[in-house]
Design a protein around this motif. Structure first.
Motif, short mmCIF file in Angstrom:
data_model
loop_
_atom_site.label_atom_id
_atom_site.label_comp_id
_atom_site.label_asym_id
_atom_site.label_seq_id
_atom_site.Cartn_x
_atom_site.Cartn_y
_atom_site.Cartn_z
N GLY A 28 0.81 -1.22 0.00
CA GLY A 28 0.00 0.00 0.00
C GLY A 28 0.84 1.26 0.00
O GLY A 28 0.52 2.24 -0.68
N GLY A 29 1.93 1.25 0.77
CA GLY A 29 2.80 2.43 0.81
C GLY A 29 3.47 2.69 -0.52
O GLY A 29 3.58 3.85 -0.95
N ALA A 30 3.90 1.63 -1.21
CA ALA A 30 4.51 1.78 -2.53
C ALA A 30 3.50 2.36 -3.52
O ALA A 30 3.83 3.24 -4.33
N ARG A 31 2.27 1.88 -3.46
CA ARG A 31 1.23 2.42 -4.33
C ARG A 31 0.97 3.89 -4.05
O ARG A 31 0.76 4.69 -4.97
N ALA A 32 0.97 4.26 -2.77
CA ALA A 32 0.73 5.65 -2.40
C ALA A 32 1.81 6.57 -2.96
O ALA A 32 1.52 7.67 -3.44
N VAL A 33 3.07 6.12 -2.89
CA VAL A 33 4.17 6.93 -3.42
C VAL A 33 4.06 7.06 -4.94
O VAL A 33 4.24 8.15 -5.50
N ARG A 34 3.72 5.96 -5.61
CA ARG A 34 3.57 6.01 -7.07
C ARG A 34 2.42 6.94 -7.47
O ARG A 34 2.54 7.71 -8.43
N ALA A 35 1.32 6.90 -6.72
CA ALA A 35 0.19 7.78 -7.02
C ALA A 35 0.58 9.24 -6.81
O ALA A 35 0.21 10.12 -7.60
N PHE A 36 1.33 9.50 -5.75
CA PHE A 36 1.82 10.86 -5.47
C PHE A 36 2.72 11.35 -6.60
O PHE A 36 2.59 12.49 -7.08
N GLU A 37 3.63 10.50 -7.04
CA GLU A 37 4.54 10.88 -8.12
C GLU A 37 3.80 11.14 -9.44
O GLU A 37 4.14 12.06 -10.19
N ARG A 38 2.76 10.34 -9.71
CA ARG A 38 1.96 10.57 -10.92
C ARG A 38 1.23 11.91 -10.87
O ARG A 38 1.17 12.64 -11.86
N ARG A 39 0.68 12.23 -9.68
CA ARG A 39 -0.02 13.52 -9.55
C ARG A 39 0.93 14.68 -9.80
O ARG A 39 0.57 15.66 -10.48
N CYS A 40 2.14 14.57 -9.26
CA CYS A 40 3.12 15.65 -9.46
C CYS A 40 3.52 15.74 -10.93
O CYS A 40 3.59 16.84 -11.50
#
Length: 300
Positions: A28-40
């Protein structure tokens, strides 16, 4: 020694705790970081990957250098506000939450709040005084909580920083209860001049390993609060020495060692400055960092 550290987790944590650690935290944490990076990257609406939430400014200690201002009456977030924050984060793909205070174990709705979100992962920052056997068993039954117990020095330094004679012993008792319950247990330390020698050492790492602690999180002391002690802040040379110790012992120690001040390339890092994490204060303010009171919006 990452394999040895991971082996200790498998041998000592309950199956539920291990499962939640793998799926909620790691995946879940890895997914959260990837989602954050995509938004940026796509210039989409901002939302941090991780959220730190101070539930209350109530505490059973008054420590030197603490940034929390205790008030009468205490400031506390309601369970409705807490659920709102976590459910909003979920819509943005974020599932990791640091739970702070004051002392979060003093919040009457803590267990109700965390149990309502079995998909999330909570890192519970505590001084350990309230980590009884009953509390530890309750957290282990949920499985999605890792207690991070703060130890600011050995007995004499704990007495000086915490202002009470029994704090070191009671923090260790809290660690022991958490380990016995099969939790994934961490210990935190805010490194200052006064505790550098005794906490940045192989003896301290071995002391924690023998007690069953799985990870150690080193912070750098930041003078704050009513008794900030700026003279206790690390020198530039000590900061470099701390970083060197962390990097070297990560390869050899049978304990996971965490810091939040450098990236994987050794470059200085502030999670709040890059937007990776934000903080919700017990008064409902949206802030960059719990220690730096630059308040933004307010929760409804």
């Amino acid at each position: 020694m990452k394999i040895a550290a991971l082996t200790r987790i498998v041998r000592s944590c309950t199956w539920r705790v291990q499962r939640q650690l793998l799926f909620n935290f790691a995946v879940g944490g890895a997914r959260a970081v990837r989602a954050f990076e995509r938004r940026c990257k796509e210039n989409r609406p901002f939302f941090p990957a991780f959220t730190m939430i101070s539930l209350t400014n109530r505490c059973n200690l008054q420590c030197r250098g603490c940034w929390v201002e205790q008030t009468v009456p205490a400031q506390e977030l309601s369970v409705e506000q807490l659920n709102g924050v976590v459910n909003t984060a979920r819509r943005y793909g974020s599932n990791f939450f640091g739970i702070l205070g004051g002392e979060p174990l003093l919040h009457k709705d803590l267990y109700e709040f965390m149990a309502a979100h079995p998909w999330a992962y909570f890192q519970l920052f505590s001084n350990g005084i309230g980590m009884t056997s009953e509390v530890a068993v309750k957290l282990a039954a949920m499985g999605n909580v890792t207690p991070l117990i703060s130890i600011e020095g050995l007995e004499n330094e704990s007495r000086r920083r915490r202002g009470r004679d029994d704090v070191f012993a009671r923090a260790l008792a809290g660690v022991d209860e958490a380990v016995r319950a099969g939790l994934f247990v961490g210990v935190a330390a805010s490194i200052a001049r006064s505790n550098f020698a005794e906490l940045v050492s192989d003896d301290y790492l071995n002391f924690l390993i023998k007690r069953g602690v799985h990870y150690l999180w080193y912070y750098i002391y930041r003078p704050a609060g009513r008794t900030p002690e700026p003279e206790n802040a690390l020198s530039a040379e000590q900061i470099v020495a701390l970083r060197r110790f962390i990097v070297e012992r990560r390869r050899t120690a049978k304990i996971l060692i965490i810091d939040a001040y450098w990236d994987q390339h050794g470059r200085a890092l502030c999670p709040a400055a890059i937007g990776l994490s934000h903080h919700i204060s017990p008064g409902g303010a949206i802030e960059f960092c719990p220690a730096v009171k630059l308040t933004g919006g307010q929760l409804n």
